[in-house]
Design an enzyme around this catalytic site. Structure first.
Site, PDB file in Angstrom:
ATOM      1  CE  LYS A  57      -7.300   0.617   0.394  1.00 13.20           C
ATOM      2  NZ  LYS A  57      -7.620   1.752   1.241  1.00 13.20           N
TER       3      LYS A  57
ATOM      4  CG  HIS B  70      -3.577  -0.643  -2.221  1.00 12.28           C
ATOM      5  ND1 HIS B  70      -4.042   0.652  -2.270  1.00 12.28           N
ATOM      6  CD2 HIS B  70      -3.435  -0.946  -0.907  1.00 12.28           C
ATOM      7  CE1 HIS B  70      -4.159   1.128  -1.041  1.00 12.28           C
ATOM      8  NE2 HIS B  70      -3.798   0.179  -0.197  1.00 12.28           N
TER       9      HIS B  70
ATOM     10  CB  SER C 136      -0.946  -0.002   1.194  1.00  9.22           C
ATOM     11  OG  SER C 136      -0.228  -0.167   2.392  1.00  9.22           O
TER      12      SER C 136
HETATM   13  C1  PLP Z   1      -3.582  -3.154   2.148  1.00  8.02           C
HETATM   14  C2  PLP Z   1      -4.764  -2.671   2.937  1.00  8.02           C
HETATM   15  N1  PLP Z   1      -5.484  -3.550   3.629  1.00  8.02           N
HETATM   16  C3  PLP Z   1      -6.547  -3.177   4.363  1.00  8.02           C
HETATM   17  C4  PLP Z   1      -6.943  -1.866   4.425  1.00  8.02           C
HETATM   18  C5  PLP Z   1      -8.088  -1.469   5.305  1.00  8.02           C
HETATM   19  O1  PLP Z   1      -9.232  -1.222   4.565  1.00  8.02           O
HETATM   20  P1  PLP Z   1     -10.412  -0.304   5.143  1.00  8.02           P
HETATM   21  O2  PLP Z   1     -10.065   1.095   4.825  1.00  8.02           O
HETATM   22  O3  PLP Z   1     -11.608  -0.788   4.431  1.00  8.02           O
HETATM   23  O4  PLP Z   1     -10.515  -0.560   6.604  1.00  8.02           O
HETATM   24  C6  PLP Z   1      -6.241  -0.911   3.699  1.00  8.02           C
HETATM   25  C7  PLP Z   1      -6.663   0.518   3.749  1.00  8.02           C
HETATM   26  O5  PLP Z   1      -5.914   1.427   3.745  1.00  8.02           O
HETATM   27  C8  PLP Z   1      -5.115  -1.316   2.955  1.00  8.02           C
HETATM   28  O6  PLP Z   1      -4.391  -0.424   2.267  1.00  8.02           O
END
Ligand code: PLP
Length: 407
Positions: free
Chosen positions: A255, A224, A196
């Site tokens: 996203k 992502h 990310s």
């Molecule tokens: C790789 C990854 N996993 C999980 C999440 C968490 O998702 P959420 O924003 O729906 O809680 C994010 C969010 O930034 C992320 O980038």
């Protein structure tokens, strides 16, 4: 209480009173966080009563502003109200949850899916019930914070939680070897499909080969990757033609899917087990009707218009190559994330401020989001950015980069 104890006693809140780093940046007028949007059409938002080009959102396909997606969310509120007011387990399941689970399982070519209320909870909710006391968790050092939180919630602890060097397959193999010398219990390897912060694609083909060699299972966080890479945006397993090999893929709605919530797909028996053992699922209210309807509608758009994924990557590539030719220190890649290394925190905040004054919003990442000395601008793009938007971003970067002596 003895006088020695009295002397040592400290308020729990002392650290809060001592924390001034954010105030120092605010005092300089270059604090980039918690900025409110007054409205949003996706690639362009309103902030401080100005139109700003959004170059830092994860709204990858721009679908939060799509008329069909918005209409479906409104319809769901009219029919089901604003909340399910309960956990999926009890009174919080509506037919939209079941429909979306079926659609997602089919789209991802897996037997079953399970929805959670956020992506963060999905990571926790999958890892906690699967990894028991004698099992081992093997996690890439740069996995997302939600995976780290999931690791902490699991029953594995001490030497049963192993972090291997980021994307380093030699280190992964040596860790797996050491684990197998010790025990024959379960091993879960967890990776981000696309990382990310820097946007690199995980070498999932190599992870999968090692998983098979050492009898481990693989869980991929495709937050992502979904809607960005793979056939028709189906994510990492599809990108590597490993749809049948990867055991579990989880993803957020926040996203590509233009909503809030998350899901995991995999084998029906595993999903059924998670349904009955995951505390993040059982003890938390289910995703709201509007959120589920929006994610479901966004999935329809993705299925009907897979070319949006190519448009997204082409937009990000245009920015990437343009910033590289301007002389910025860009970490190369092929996803929607375009990281520009600045290294120095204050310089990064100053660059942010120049860009913002010029009508561009990007994210500034400093430690702990990045390793020390790697402050960076985390730019991310949408399929719905126009050529004019992209050119304006480049023009602003060129102006600000020269002014600050970065290029
Ligand atoms: C790789 C990854 N996993 C999980 C999440 C968490 O998702 P959420 O924003 O729906 O809680 C994010 C969010 O930034 C992320 O980038």
């Amino acid at each position: 209480m003895s006088s020695a104890t009295q002397q040592k006693t400290q308020s729990l809140f002392k650290k809060c009173l001592d924390f001034t780093r954010a105030d120092d940046i605010k005092a300089k007028g270059i604090y980039p966080y918690f900025r409110a949007l007054q409205d949003s059409e996706g690639p362009v938002v309103k902030m401080e009563n100005r139109k700003i080009i959004m170059a830092g959102s994860n709204n990858y396909l721009g679908l939060t502003a799509h008329p069909y997606v918005k209409e479906k969310a409104i319809e769901a509120i009219k029919k089901y109200g604003t909340s399910c007011s309960g956990s999926r387990y009890l009174t919080g399941t509506i037919d939209l949850h079941n429909e979306l689970e079926n659609k997602l399982a089919k789209f991802m070519g897996k037997e079953a899916a399970l929805l959670f209320s956020t992506g963060f909870q999905t990571g926790q909710g999958v890892i906690q019930p699967l990894v028991r006391r004698h099992d081992t968790l093997v996690s890439d050092k740069e996995n997302h914070a939600s995976i780290v939180a999931g690791n902490m919630l699991s029953k594995a602890s001490g030497t049963n939680v192993v972090r291997y060097k980021h994307c380093d397959m030699e280190d992964l193999e040596s860790q797996l070897q050491k684990i197998r010398e010790k025990n024959k219990h379960g091993i879960l390897i967890v990776v981000d499909g696309v990382f990310s912060t820097f946007g690199e694609i995980c070498p999932l083909d190599e992870v999968n080969t090692l998983a098979k060699k050492y009898s481990a299972e693989v869980l991929v966080d495709d937050a992502h990757a979904f809607g960005v890479i793979g056939k028709g945006g189906r994510g990492s397993a599809s990108h590597f033609n490993l749809e049948d090999d990867i055991d579990l893929t989880l993803c957020t709605f926040s996203k590509t899917l233009a909503s809030i919530g998350g899901f995991v797909v995999g084998n029906e028996r595993v999903i059924n087990y998670l349904k009955h053992h995951s505390s993040a699922l059982i003890f938390s209210a289910s995703p709201a009707p509007a959120s589920v309807a929006a994610a479901s509608a966004a999935l329809d758009v993705l299925e009907q218009q897979p070319q949006l994924c190519e448009q997204l990557r082409s937009n990000a590539n245009y920015i990437r190559t343009s910033l590289i030719s301007l002389g910025f220190d860009v970490i190369d890649g092929e996803t929607a994330i375009v990281p520009v290394l600045i290294r120095d925190d204050e310089k990064a905040f100053k660059l942010w401020s120049e860009l913002f004054s010029d009508g561009i919003f990007v994210n500034v990442f400093i430690t702990p989001a990045t390793p020390p000395g790697k402050a960076m601008m985390r730019n991310s793009f949408m399929a719905s950015h126009t050529q004019n938007h992209l050119d304006k971003v480049i023009e602003s970067y060129a102006k600000a980069g020269k002014k600050l002596g970065i290029i």
